[in-house]
Scaffold this motif. Structure first.
Motif, PDB file in Angstrom:
ATOM      1  N   ASN A 112       0.951  -1.228   0.017  1.00  0.00           N
ATOM      2  CA  ASN A 112      -0.001  -0.061   0.066  1.00  0.00           C
ATOM      3  C   ASN A 112       0.994   1.098   0.092  1.00  0.00           C
ATOM      4  OD1 ASN A 112      -2.096   1.990   0.137  1.00  0.00           O
ATOM      5  ND2 ASN A 112      -3.126   0.628   1.815  1.00  0.00           N
ATOM      6  N   PRO A 113       1.537   1.329  -1.274  1.00  0.00           N
ATOM      7  CA  PRO A 113       2.191   2.628  -1.196  1.00  0.00           C
ATOM      8  C   PRO A 113       1.587   4.134  -0.919  1.00  0.00           C
ATOM      9  CG  PRO A 113       1.879   1.882  -3.387  1.00  0.00           C
ATOM     10  CD  PRO A 113       1.300   1.007  -2.467  1.00  0.00           C
ATOM     11  N   LEU A 114       0.340   4.108  -1.120  1.00  0.00           N
ATOM     12  CA  LEU A 114      -0.308   5.335  -0.798  1.00  0.00           C
ATOM     13  C   LEU A 114      -0.359   5.723   0.556  1.00  0.00           C
ATOM     14  CD1 LEU A 114      -3.464   5.235  -3.222  1.00  0.00           C
ATOM     15  CD2 LEU A 114      -1.424   6.686  -3.458  1.00  0.00           C
ATOM     16  N   TRP A 115      -0.550   4.572   1.262  1.00  0.00           N
ATOM     17  CA  TRP A 115      -0.710   4.722   2.926  1.00  0.00           C
ATOM     18  C   TRP A 115       0.916   5.197   3.473  1.00  0.00           C
ATOM     19  CZ3 TRP A 115      -3.248   6.439   6.581  1.00  0.00           C
ATOM     20  CH2 TRP A 115      -3.035   6.184   7.953  1.00  0.00           C
ATOM     21  N   CYS A 116       1.858   4.514   2.817  1.00  0.00           N
ATOM     22  CA  CYS A 116       3.165   5.064   3.548  1.00  0.00           C
ATOM     23  C   CYS A 116       3.511   6.384   2.893  1.00  0.00           C
ATOM     24  CB  CYS A 116       3.967   4.089   2.649  1.00  0.00           C
ATOM     25  SG  CYS A 116       5.838   3.970   3.317  1.00  0.00           S
ATOM     26  N   THR A 117       3.010   6.711   1.769  1.00  0.00           N
ATOM     27  CA  THR A 117       3.171   8.216   1.468  1.00  0.00           C
ATOM     28  C   THR A 117       2.473   9.136   2.123  1.00  0.00           C
ATOM     29  OG1 THR A 117       3.641   7.422  -1.032  1.00  0.00           O
ATOM     30  CG2 THR A 117       3.204   9.501  -0.491  1.00  0.00           C
ATOM     31  N   ALA A 118       1.167   8.764   2.534  1.00  0.00           N
ATOM     32  CA  ALA A 118       0.322   9.365   3.352  1.00  0.00           C
ATOM     33  C   ALA A 118       1.115   9.463   4.932  1.00  0.00           C
ATOM     34  CB  ALA A 118      -0.908   9.026   3.449  1.00  0.00           C
ATOM     35  N   LEU A 119       1.585   8.789   5.389  1.00  0.00           N
ATOM     36  CA  LEU A 119       2.296   8.622   6.636  1.00  0.00           C
ATOM     37  C   LEU A 119       3.244   9.653   6.586  1.00  0.00           C
ATOM     38  CD1 LEU A 119       2.086   5.042   7.824  1.00  0.00           C
ATOM     39  CD2 LEU A 119       0.967   7.032   8.827  1.00  0.00           C
ATOM     40  N   LEU A 120       4.253   9.404   5.400  1.00  0.00           N
ATOM     41  CA  LEU A 120       5.284  10.411   5.309  1.00  0.00           C
ATOM     42  C   LEU A 120       5.007  11.889   5.300  1.00  0.00           C
ATOM     43  CD1 LEU A 120       7.401   8.283   2.930  1.00  0.00           C
ATOM     44  CD2 LEU A 120       7.972   8.703   5.449  1.00  0.00           C
ATOM     45  N   PHE A 121       3.880  12.285   4.446  1.00  0.00           N
ATOM     46  CA  PHE A 121       3.494  13.263   4.311  1.00  0.00           C
ATOM     47  C   PHE A 121       3.081  14.095   5.837  1.00  0.00           C
ATOM     48  CE2 PHE A 121      -0.081  16.577   4.027  1.00  0.00           C
ATOM     49  CZ  PHE A 121       0.618  17.488   3.160  1.00  0.00           C
ATOM     50  N   PHE A 122       2.018  13.136   6.521  1.00  0.00           N
ATOM     51  CA  PHE A 122       1.822  13.806   7.625  1.00  0.00           C
ATOM     52  C   PHE A 122       3.087  13.952   8.756  1.00  0.00           C
ATOM     53  CE2 PHE A 122      -0.800  12.483  11.829  1.00  0.00           C
ATOM     54  CZ  PHE A 122      -1.272  14.099  12.081  1.00  0.00           C
ATOM     55  N   SER A 123       4.067  13.147   8.968  1.00  0.00           N
ATOM     56  CA  SER A 123       5.138  13.204   9.512  1.00  0.00           C
ATOM     57  C   SER A 123       5.919  14.484   9.091  1.00  0.00           C
ATOM     58  CB  SER A 123       5.993  11.989   9.187  1.00  0.00           C
ATOM     59  OG  SER A 123       5.265  10.720   9.651  1.00  0.00           O
ATOM     60  N   ALA A 124       6.122  14.831   7.797  1.00  0.00           N
ATOM     61  CA  ALA A 124       6.738  16.085   7.545  1.00  0.00           C
ATOM     62  C   ALA A 124       5.997  17.250   7.984  1.00  0.00           C
ATOM     63  CB  ALA A 124       6.836  15.783   6.139  1.00  0.00           C
ATOM     64  N   ALA A 125       4.399  17.273   7.660  1.00  0.00           N
ATOM     65  CA  ALA A 125       3.845  18.426   7.902  1.00  0.00           C
ATOM     66  C   ALA A 125       3.486  18.449   9.373  1.00  0.00           C
ATOM     67  CB  ALA A 125       2.405  18.303   7.270  1.00  0.00           C
ATOM     68  N   GLY A 126       3.432  17.481  10.174  1.00  0.00           N
ATOM     69  CA  GLY A 126       3.448  17.455  11.513  1.00  0.00           C
ATOM     70  C   GLY A 126       4.598  18.073  12.158  1.00  0.00           C
ATOM     71  N   ALA A 127       5.593  17.456  11.799  1.00  0.00           N
ATOM     72  CA  ALA A 127       6.902  17.840  12.538  1.00  0.00           C
ATOM     73  C   ALA A 127       7.039  19.532  12.346  1.00  0.00           C
ATOM     74  CB  ALA A 127       8.373  17.521  11.963  1.00  0.00           C
ATOM     75  N   VAL A 128       6.950  20.026  11.460  1.00  0.00           N
ATOM     76  CA  VAL A 128       7.033  21.734  11.039  1.00  0.00           C
ATOM     77  C   VAL A 128       6.083  22.345  11.945  1.00  0.00           C
ATOM     78  CG1 VAL A 128       6.644  23.466   9.440  1.00  0.00           C
ATOM     79  CG2 VAL A 128       7.781  21.287   8.507  1.00  0.00           C
ATOM     80  N   LEU A 129       4.517  21.889  11.822  1.00  0.00           N
ATOM     81  CA  LEU A 129       3.430  22.600  12.646  1.00  0.00           C
ATOM     82  C   LEU A 129       3.760  22.510  14.147  1.00  0.00           C
ATOM     83  CD1 LEU A 129       0.287  21.123  10.564  1.00  0.00           C
ATOM     84  CD2 LEU A 129       1.211  23.675  10.853  1.00  0.00           C
ATOM     85  N   ALA A 130       4.338  21.044  14.610  1.00  0.00           N
ATOM     86  CA  ALA A 130       4.296  21.056  15.983  1.00  0.00           C
ATOM     87  C   ALA A 130       5.698  22.130  16.636  1.00  0.00           C
ATOM     88  CB  ALA A 130       4.989  19.701  16.364  1.00  0.00           C
ATOM     89  N   ALA A 131       6.742  22.155  15.676  1.00  0.00           N
ATOM     90  CA  ALA A 131       7.730  23.131  15.953  1.00  0.00           C
ATOM     91  C   ALA A 131       7.185  24.672  16.109  1.00  0.00           C
ATOM     92  CB  ALA A 131       8.924  23.183  14.989  1.00  0.00           C
ATOM     93  N   ILE A 132       6.339  24.943  14.981  1.00  0.00           N
ATOM     94  CA  ILE A 132       5.876  26.189  15.199  1.00  0.00           C
ATOM     95  C   ILE A 132       4.847  26.601  16.403  1.00  0.00           C
ATOM     96  CG2 ILE A 132       4.272  27.960  13.795  1.00  0.00           C
ATOM     97  CD1 ILE A 132       5.440  26.740  11.382  1.00  0.00           C
ATOM     98  N   ASP A 133       4.324  25.456  16.660  1.00  0.00           N
ATOM     99  CA  ASP A 133       3.161  25.707  17.887  1.00  0.00           C
ATOM    100  C   ASP A 133       4.102  25.762  18.889  1.00  0.00           C
ATOM    101  OD1 ASP A 133       0.826  26.045  18.964  1.00  0.00           O
ATOM    102  OD2 ASP A 133       0.307  23.905  18.909  1.00  0.00           O
ATOM    103  N   VAL A 134       5.051  25.082  19.350  1.00  0.00           N
ATOM    104  CA  VAL A 134       5.722  25.201  20.393  1.00  0.00           C
ATOM    105  C   VAL A 134       6.548  26.438  20.576  1.00  0.00           C
ATOM    106  CG1 VAL A 134       7.939  24.157  21.729  1.00  0.00           C
ATOM    107  CG2 VAL A 134       6.409  22.716  20.720  1.00  0.00           C
TER     108      VAL A 134
END
Length: 283
Positions: A112-134
């Motif tokens: 399921n490459p779509l799910w792996c790609t989706a997880l990578l996207f969420f990880s990338a966006a989530g890391a940036v958003l978390a850093a900004i929020d902190v």
């Protein structure tokens, strides 16, 4: 014992995550703190250079700066001074990418490459958003908004592909397979409604930015089923409460201290998804 292919995937994704995090970490210093008063409707300031204050334009519907070479050098388009990257964002992205590779494995990523790609996207966006929020207690529209049109088709496609792979018989998609997309959409709508209700009841206790990303978090948790939505939500509130208690015990905060909740929402969702917590998934 993990196979060589799984180890190679985790290491390769970790290296890619470090490179991507170093580039995306240059977005973190562009956002300033915004704390309007009770009757102040002033919108938050746009992304700007922390040195000269000049606005830094973003690509429409993409969480990326519309300045050539910015991700590589971080040069301000106005004053040309270098805007540093967030080391924490680079490290977090690398660790999350490696975790995705380790938990999915080569076989899972191929199935399921779509799910792996989706997880990578969420990880990338989530890391940036978390850093900004902190850093400034904000979850900016310039990143949250473009995340939805990118994440929704990835997660819905992954849900349909996962259901189709488990269905016996011909490989052609059926109506039942397509209905699998309803679960991520239900998670997105349900969690967005919950956080909106919490914000509406007590605006001082829930930031509007948390409401904005609730749909994104619910979309991902909904892929794994209703149980995952509950588990991820409980994990976010429990971790936030534990963090607040520790700060109080150390006298680093008071009961009125505002704690950024976005990192706990994102972290709770990723913990549930990457740990593969049994969620009673209908998929």
């Amino acid at each position: 014992m993990p196979a060589i292919a799984d180890i190679a995937l985790a290491l390769g994704l970790g290296a890619a995550g470090a490179a991507h995090g170093a580039a995306s970490g240059r977005l973190v210093p562009l956002f300033a703190r915004h704390e309007p008063g009770p009757d102040d409707d002033t919108p938050p300031p746009p992304p700007a250079c922390p040195h000269c204050g000049a606005p830094v334009p973003f690509v429409p519907w993409l969480p990326a700066v519309r300045v050539r070479g910015y991700a590589r050098t971080g040069g301000c388009p106005a004053c040309a001074r270098r805007i540093p990257s967030s080391a924490a964002t680079a490290a977090a992205t690398a660790l999350l990418f490696a975790a995705v590779g380790a938990t999915q494995g080569a076989a899972g990523a191929a199935a399921n490459p779509l799910w792996c790609t989706a997880l990578l996207f969420f990880s990338a966006a989530g890391a940036v958003l978390a850093a900004i929020d902190v850093r400034v207690h904000r979850l900016p529209n310039a990143i949250v908004g473009p995340a939805y049109p990118a994440a929704v088709p990835l997660v819905l496609g992954a849900a349909v592909l996962e259901r189709a792979a488990r269905s016996p018989g011909p490989s052609a998609l059926t109506g039942t397979d397509l209905l699998a997309a309803a679960y991520p959409l239900g998670g997105m709508a349900g969690l967005a409604a919950l956080y909106w209700l919490l914000w509406f009841i007590h605006p001082g206790g829930m930031g509007w930015g948390d409401v904005k990303i609730a749909g994104l978090v619910g979309l991902y948790l909904g892929w794994a089923g209703p149980g995952a939505v509950v588990a991820g939500t409980v994990a976010a509130f429990a971790a936030s409460a534990a963090y607040g208690i520790v700060l109080l015990a150390l006298r680093r905060a008071t009961r009125r201290t505002q704690i950024p909740f976005g990192p706990f929402m994102i972290g709770g969702a990723l913990a549930v998804l990457l740990a593969d917590v049994p969620a009673g998934t209908p998929l």
